[in-house]
Design an enzyme around this catalytic site. Structure first.
Site, PDB file in Angstrom:
ATOM      1  CD  GLU A  80      87.108  40.209  10.377  1.00 48.73           C
ATOM      2  OE1 GLU A  80      87.355  40.419   9.167  1.00 48.73           O
ATOM      3  OE2 GLU A  80      87.667  39.297  11.044  1.00 48.73           O
TER       4      GLU A  80
ATOM      5  CG  ASP B 225      95.228  34.855  11.160  1.00 50.39           C
ATOM      6  OD1 ASP B 225      94.225  34.578  10.461  1.00 50.39           O
ATOM      7  OD2 ASP B 225      95.974  35.813  10.910  1.00 50.39           O
TER       8      ASP B 225
ATOM      9  CG  ASP C  63      88.061  38.275  13.963  1.00 55.32           C
ATOM     10  OD1 ASP C  63      87.878  39.424  13.524  1.00 55.32           O
ATOM     11  OD2 ASP C  63      88.177  37.278  13.232  1.00 55.32           O
TER      12      ASP C  63
END
Length: 276
Positions: free
Chosen positions: A159, A68, A157
């Site tokens: 986090e 990524d 994403d």
């Protein structure tokens, strides 16, 4: 691809532009708004990873391998990435409600032309808008999907907040609502279940061990420096595992996140095509 074969492909090859990778902020430096990347919050939880130049972190480099990337990797020679045994790649498309990664178009097109199966990810900022707004922004700016055999479903994403409070100031109930709204809006726009990238620690803390996404979203787990990743409550298994943030791959200047797909290449193609 076996670890030995990957180890022979660690030359740092740039594209013809000669553009080198930029250096991301040091672990003790703040991340500027819009400049986060997949793992920026993970390093707060798991500590800054490091590796000697030219080495591949000795994690599980067998099976179907991926990377990524974001603008921090600079210009990438995607043909060399493919030749190094990498089958899939995700690249940052958007963050929050107004930031689009400056390298997204080059990475998305370049990886496709080199024969990789690729997809886009959105870095979540739950403190700046609701989930539906960010899902719409993502879908309109790189996070779309088409059944062409080369496009993976988009990634949420979500986090540890690299800009401040771990859970972005939301309660566990508010965070569950935010994620569910993102999921529903993204699916309405693309027909696909969004993939969730997270860590077990963040998910269990900030959603209160929520099991509500376990049967809907494929899990991309981030757990570095282990041979057996921990997964969040409720998820039966992982679909993608980010096993290091200090990998090396031919075609990329400097460290890059390395990932493994939980299955065969045929199963990766099935995920891209939304087929059983």
């Amino acid at each position: 691809m076996l670890a030995g074969a990957l180890g022979s492909a660690v030359a740092l090859i740039l594209t013809g532009t000669g553009t080198a990778a930029a250096a991301p902020p040091a672990p003790d430096e703040p991340v500027r708004s819009g400049q986060a990347w997949m793992g920026a919050g993970t390093r707060i939880e798991q500590g800054p990873a490091s590796s000697a130049a030219g080495e591949i972190t000795p994690m599980d480099t067998s099976g179907v391998q991926g990377i990524d990337v974001s603008h921090w990797q600079g210009a990438i020679n995607w043909g060399s990435v493919k030749a190094a045994g990498i089958d899939f790649a995700y690249m940052k498309a958007t963050e929050g409600t107004s930031f689009k990664d400056s390298s997204f178009n080059a990475n998305y097109t370049g990886s496709y032309n080199a024969g990789l199966i690729r997809g886009a990810y959105h870095f979540a900022r739950p403190n700046v808008s609701n989930g539906a707004t960010q899902a719409g922004y993502f879908a309109s700016n790189g996070g779309g999907w088409s059944r062409d055999g080369k496009t993976l479903p988009g990634v949420l994403d979500i986090e540890h907040n690299p800009y401040g409070a771990m859970c972005y100031g939301l309660s566990t109930t508010q965070m569950r609502t935010w994620i569910n709204d993102f999921y529903n809006t993204y699916k309405a726009r693309t027909t696909r279940d969004v993939v969730i990238y997270t860590t077990a620690s963040w998910w269990n803390t900030c959603t209160g061990n929520w099991t509500g996404m376990a049967t809907k979203s494929p899990l991309w787990i981030a757990h570095w420096g282990t041979s057996n990743p921990s997964i969040p409550s409720g998820f039966p298994t992982w679909t993608i595992w980010q096993y290091t943030a200090t990998g090396r791959v031919g075609g990329v200047s400097g460290d890059v996140d390395r990932n493994k797909f939980n299955g065969s290449f045929t199963r990766l193609q099935a995920l891209a095509n939304n087929s059983a």
